[in-house]
Design a protein around this motif. Structure first.
Motif, PDB file in Angstrom:
ATOM      1  N   ALA A   7       0.834  -1.193   0.000  1.00  0.00           N
ATOM      2  CA  ALA A   7       0.000   0.000   0.000  1.00  0.00           C
ATOM      3  C   ALA A   7       0.874   1.250   0.000  1.00  0.00           C
ATOM      4  N   PRO A   8       0.364   2.366  -0.518  1.00  0.00           N
ATOM      5  CA  PRO A   8       1.127   3.628  -0.462  1.00  0.00           C
ATOM      6  C   PRO A   8       1.514   3.960   0.972  1.00  0.00           C
ATOM      7  N   GLY A   9       2.752   4.355   1.162  1.00  0.00           N
ATOM      8  CA  GLY A   9       3.220   4.722   2.492  1.00  0.00           C
ATOM      9  C   GLY A   9       3.826   3.596   3.292  1.00  0.00           C
ATOM     10  N   GLN A  10       3.709   2.366   2.816  1.00  0.00           N
ATOM     11  CA  GLN A  10       4.292   1.260   3.570  1.00  0.00           C
ATOM     12  C   GLN A  10       5.811   1.239   3.494  1.00  0.00           C
ATOM     13  N   VAL A  11       6.382   1.809   2.444  1.00  0.00           N
ATOM     14  CA  VAL A  11       7.836   1.901   2.319  1.00  0.00           C
ATOM     15  C   VAL A  11       8.268   3.307   2.722  1.00  0.00           C
ATOM     16  N   GLU A  12       9.062   3.395   3.781  1.00  0.00           N
ATOM     17  CA  GLU A  12       9.583   4.675   4.255  1.00  0.00           C
ATOM     18  C   GLU A  12      11.034   4.798   3.801  1.00  0.00           C
ATOM     19  N   ARG A  13      11.326   5.827   3.025  1.00  0.00           N
ATOM     20  CA  ARG A  13      12.643   5.983   2.410  1.00  0.00           C
ATOM     21  C   ARG A  13      13.509   6.956   3.210  1.00  0.00           C
ATOM     22  N   ASP A  14      14.799   6.938   2.920  1.00  0.00           N
ATOM     23  CA  ASP A  14      15.762   7.826   3.581  1.00  0.00           C
ATOM     24  C   ASP A  14      15.738   7.644   5.099  1.00  0.00           C
ATOM     25  N   VAL A  15      15.688   6.398   5.531  1.00  0.00           N
ATOM     26  CA  VAL A  15      15.684   6.077   6.957  1.00  0.00           C
ATOM     27  C   VAL A  15      16.876   5.167   7.251  1.00  0.00           C
ATOM     28  N   LEU A  16      17.777   5.628   8.111  1.00  0.00           N
ATOM     29  CA  LEU A  16      18.969   4.861   8.478  1.00  0.00           C
ATOM     30  C   LEU A  16      18.722   4.159   9.813  1.00  0.00           C
ATOM     31  N   VAL A  17      18.530   2.853   9.777  1.00  0.00           N
ATOM     32  CA  VAL A  17      18.379   2.064  10.993  1.00  0.00           C
ATOM     33  C   VAL A  17      19.765   1.831  11.584  1.00  0.00           C
ATOM     34  N   HIS A  18      19.923   2.161  12.877  1.00  0.00           N
ATOM     35  CA  HIS A  18      21.245   1.989  13.491  1.00  0.00           C
ATOM     36  C   HIS A  18      21.255   1.036  14.678  1.00  0.00           C
ATOM     37  N   SER A  19      20.065   0.565  15.088  1.00  0.00           N
ATOM     38  CA  SER A  19      20.054  -0.397  16.191  1.00  0.00           C
ATOM     39  C   SER A  19      18.791  -1.242  16.152  1.00  0.00           C
ATOM     40  N   VAL A  20      18.967  -2.552  16.278  1.00  0.00           N
ATOM     41  CA  VAL A  20      17.852  -3.491  16.420  1.00  0.00           C
ATOM     42  C   VAL A  20      18.136  -4.307  17.679  1.00  0.00           C
ATOM     43  N   GLU A  21      17.254  -4.172  18.656  1.00  0.00           N
ATOM     44  CA  GLU A  21      17.485  -4.810  19.949  1.00  0.00           C
ATOM     45  C   GLU A  21      16.287  -5.686  20.324  1.00  0.00           C
ATOM     46  N   VAL A  47      26.558  -4.995   7.409  1.00  0.00           N
ATOM     47  CA  VAL A  47      25.748  -3.943   8.020  1.00  0.00           C
ATOM     48  C   VAL A  47      25.108  -4.468   9.315  1.00  0.00           C
ATOM     49  N   ALA A  48      24.585  -5.671   9.274  1.00  0.00           N
ATOM     50  CA  ALA A  48      23.948  -6.255  10.463  1.00  0.00           C
ATOM     51  C   ALA A  48      24.910  -6.293  11.645  1.00  0.00           C
ATOM     52  N   ALA A  49      26.200  -6.458  11.374  1.00  0.00           N
ATOM     53  CA  ALA A  49      27.194  -6.495  12.449  1.00  0.00           C
ATOM     54  C   ALA A  49      27.189  -5.215  13.267  1.00  0.00           C
ATOM     55  N   HIS A  50      26.861  -4.081  12.636  1.00  0.00           N
ATOM     56  CA  HIS A  50      26.816  -2.794  13.327  1.00  0.00           C
ATOM     57  C   HIS A  50      25.434  -2.487  13.896  1.00  0.00           C
ATOM     58  N   VAL A  51      24.403  -3.172  13.401  1.00  0.00           N
ATOM     59  CA  VAL A  51      23.018  -2.820  13.733  1.00  0.00           C
ATOM     60  C   VAL A  51      22.447  -3.681  14.848  1.00  0.00           C
ATOM     61  N   PHE A  94      16.452 -12.984   9.532  1.00  0.00           N
ATOM     62  CA  PHE A  94      17.395 -12.396   8.589  1.00  0.00           C
ATOM     63  C   PHE A  94      17.045 -12.790   7.155  1.00  0.00           C
ATOM     64  N   ALA A  95      17.258 -11.853   6.251  1.00  0.00           N
ATOM     65  CA  ALA A  95      16.948 -12.087   4.833  1.00  0.00           C
ATOM     66  C   ALA A  95      17.898 -11.266   3.987  1.00  0.00           C
ATOM     67  N   HIS A  96      18.634 -11.932   3.130  1.00  0.00           N
ATOM     68  CA  HIS A  96      19.507 -11.234   2.185  1.00  0.00           C
ATOM     69  C   HIS A  96      20.077 -12.271   1.231  1.00  0.00           C
ATOM     70  N   SER A  97      20.486 -11.820   0.038  1.00  0.00           N
ATOM     71  CA  SER A  97      21.100 -12.753  -0.913  1.00  0.00           C
ATOM     72  C   SER A  97      22.388 -13.340  -0.354  1.00  0.00           C
ATOM     73  N   ASP A  98      23.067 -12.636   0.584  1.00  0.00           N
ATOM     74  CA  ASP A  98      24.327 -13.184   1.094  1.00  0.00           C
ATOM     75  C   ASP A  98      24.124 -14.469   1.889  1.00  0.00           C
ATOM     76  N   LEU A  99      22.888 -14.729   2.336  1.00  0.00           N
ATOM     77  CA  LEU A  99      22.612 -15.995   3.023  1.00  0.00           C
ATOM     78  C   LEU A  99      22.692 -17.175   2.065  1.00  0.00           C
ATOM     79  N   GLY A 100      22.496 -16.913   0.769  1.00  0.00           N
ATOM     80  CA  GLY A 100      22.671 -17.953  -0.241  1.00  0.00           C
ATOM     81  C   GLY A 100      24.082 -18.031  -0.755  1.00  0.00           C
ATOM     82  N   GLY A 101      24.910 -17.059  -0.366  1.00  0.00           N
ATOM     83  CA  GLY A 101      26.308 -17.048  -0.802  1.00  0.00           C
ATOM     84  C   GLY A 101      26.512 -16.511  -2.190  1.00  0.00           C
ATOM     85  N   MET A 102      25.446 -16.047  -2.844  1.00  0.00           N
ATOM     86  CA  MET A 102      25.526 -15.526  -4.206  1.00  0.00           C
ATOM     87  C   MET A 102      24.589 -14.325  -4.316  1.00  0.00           C
TER      88      MET A 102
END
Length: 544
Positions: free
Chosen positions: A302-316, A350-354, A507-515
């Motif tokens: 839906a419109p507005g579900q994606v928020e842009r220009d947002v830097l996440v710096h901590s997930v706890e 990136v996750a290592a810092h977040v 976690f989700a990213h292409s790096d989990l598949g190694g390619m």
């Protein structure tokens, strides 16, 4: 010490390109343009110390961090399950990650991934997405999917530039000896055998995505040696064949056969065929490349579900979910979210810092993840470039260059006799084994240097291109692609990284598949979303 022009070209593209470019050098006006990326500067704020935290946290059922292909695939899966309270936050102003695209008055064009190999199997989430797009026309009697003709790359698909002439295909057959051609035939037979191989459970030895591949030691042992060493041990020594294998590794993995495992090198040639010969539907592509897949995934939200220009710096992780802290990338204003479930769809460097617990105690396995830098440039021309030999193709490769050459954004839309304006998308994987040094090289060059490098690569094949060039834009990807280094694909680090942290952080990213491939990003995005669904107590049948 400042490099001469010839030294600069040799350092980035190789001595053969430097010699050829300098022989043809003549005065020309520089092509106007710019370096257009900004993620390097914004993303490095993660290393700059503590960032502000908001006092109030917004409540949300699922927060997806990252709107690359994995994050968008996760959000797409959640939307299909009927989860309404989903938010996607993205560092960049445009979603899509390395599959983003651009557009000008001439054409849309890719900023990274530019095609999707047509799946051979009518199952899985990628096929579901292609059906939603209307890209699939049916299934034949053997069970193979059929695709819309206008999406399949039309002829000519590929050509190769060598010493003044263009040749059809990506293997340099011109001047090849009978022994070299026999070696190529023997190599192709080996790859067909690998493609046909199945284990006792019926799994392909090399499958798409990698998660569906056999884990039998007979095959996974190939992950322990480099592709270059395997080639040598198997007696594949022809320089032309070795060039082809190096090209394949640079194309999909961003480095040479010296830097990837034999399992990965063989996967490139074996995973997308069935072992019965040349069965393949080819490539699906659009002027904007995989930006078209980005658009399709976004259409589910839906419109507005994606928020842009947002830097996440901590997930706890906290009781009942996770607290996520962020800042607006432009204003620096703090934000916070309280999410019942989080899908962290960013690369693990990136996750290592977040991830808060990882900042306290960094998992040792994070060091196994290596990411190679790339540079992509889009060159707008007033007309199609002239060349000698085999005609202009979709994919145009320079045999003696370290670049991958270029693709033609307007290839699908134009007939071969049309001479209108076009956009050429040029790719340079920084393939050296020292990724830190390669990254420094990428970031040290300014626009003038990149303009000189792109034109030095183009001019030997297209002497008149300087007069046709209207604008050049350059995108630097500092950590573009995870590298399947020896021991990584079937080692413990990649599997440890796939495990959720508690019951609410996935976690989700292409790096989990190694390619760094769409199929991997899509698979792990859907997988993480299904873990989040379980965490919400939502029962839904798996798409995997």
């Amino acid at each position: 010490m400042e490099l001469t022009r010839r030294e600069l070209v040799a350092a980035f593209l190789g001595s053969a390109v430097a010699a050829s470019a300098c022989r043809r050098e003549r005065p020309r006006a520089p092509v106007p343009g710019a370096i257009v990326d900004r993620a390097v500067d914004v993303g490095h704020k993660l290393r700059g110390g503590a960032l502000p935290r908001a006092a109030e946290a917004q409540a949300v059922d699922v927060l997806v961090v990252g709107a690359g292909m994995a994050g968008l695939s996760a959000a797409w899966r959640l939307a299909a399950a009927g989860v309404k309270d989903v938010r996607v936050v993205e560092l960049e102003s445009e979603p899509g990650g390395t599959s983003r695209s651009g557009r000008n008055e001439v054409s849309a064009y890719p900023w990274g991934a530019h095609y999707l190999p047509a799946p051979l199997v009518d199952s899985g989430p990628v096929m579901r997405l292609l059906r939603e797009m209307g890209a699939v026309t049916g299934v034949d009697a053997q069970g193979y999917p059929a695709y819309e003709e206008e999406l399949l790359i039309r002829e000519p698909e590929e050509r190769l530039f060598y010493k003044g002439d263009w040749y059809e295909g990506l293997y340099l057959r011109a001047g090849a000896s009978p022994a070299e051609l026999a070696e190529l035939e023997r190599f192709e037979a080996r790859m067909n055998a690998f493609a046909a191989a199945r284990d006792a459970k019926g799994r392909k030895a090399f499958a798409v995505p990698t998660a569906l591949s056999s884990d039998d030691a007979e095959w996974t042992a190939l992950d322990k040696v480099t592709m270059a060493r395997w080639m040598e041990a198997e007696g594949f020594r022809s320089p032309r064949l070795r060039w082809l294998v190096d090209y394949a590794c640079r194309d999909d993995y961003g480095t040479t056969a010296e830097g990837v495992s034999a399992w990965a090198g063989i996967w490139y040639f074996a995973a997308r065929q069935d072992g019965k010969g040349e069965r393949s539907e080819g490539f699906l592509s659009w002027p904007e490349g995989n930006g078209r897949l980005v658009k399709q995934l976004l259409s589910s939200l839906a419109p507005g579900q994606v928020e842009r220009d947002v830097l996440v710096h901590s997930v706890e992780p906290v009781e009942g979910g996770c607290r996520v802290d962020a800042v607006e990338a432009v204003t620096g204003k703090p934000r916070a979210y309280r999410a019942r479930q989080v899908v962290l769809a960013c690369p693990h460097f990136v996750a290592a810092h977040v991830v808060a617990p990882w900042r306290e105690k960094r998992p040792e396995w994070l060091g196994a993840f290596q990411y190679g830098p790339w540079v992509v440039a889009n060159l707008t021309l007033s007309e199609m470039p002239e060349s000698h030999g085999f005609p202009l193709a979709w994919d145009n490769v320079f045999y003696e260059s370290r670049s991958l050459g270029y693709v033609v954004a307007t290839h699908q839309a134009l007939r071969m006799d049309e001479r209108g304006p076009t956009v050429l998308t040029w790719y340079l994987p920084m393939a050296g084994l020292d990724v830190k040094a390669e990254r420094q090289k990428v970031l040290s060059a300014g626009y003038a240097e990149w303009e000189g490098l792109v034109m030095a690569d183009m001019l030997p094949a297209h002497p008149g291109i300087a007069e046709q060039a209207r604008r050049l834009e350059v995108m630097r990807w500092g950590h573009a692609m995870v590298r399947p280094t020896p021991g990584f694909l079937w080692g413990p680090a990649r599997f440890a990284a796939q495990e959720s942290l508690g019951e609410s952080l996935h976690f989700a990213h292409s790096d989990l598949g190694g390619m760094a491939l769409f199929e991997e990003a899509n698979w792990f995005g859907v997988k993480a979303a299904e873990k989040a669904l379980k965490g919400l107590g939502r029962a839904d049948s798996s798409w995997l």
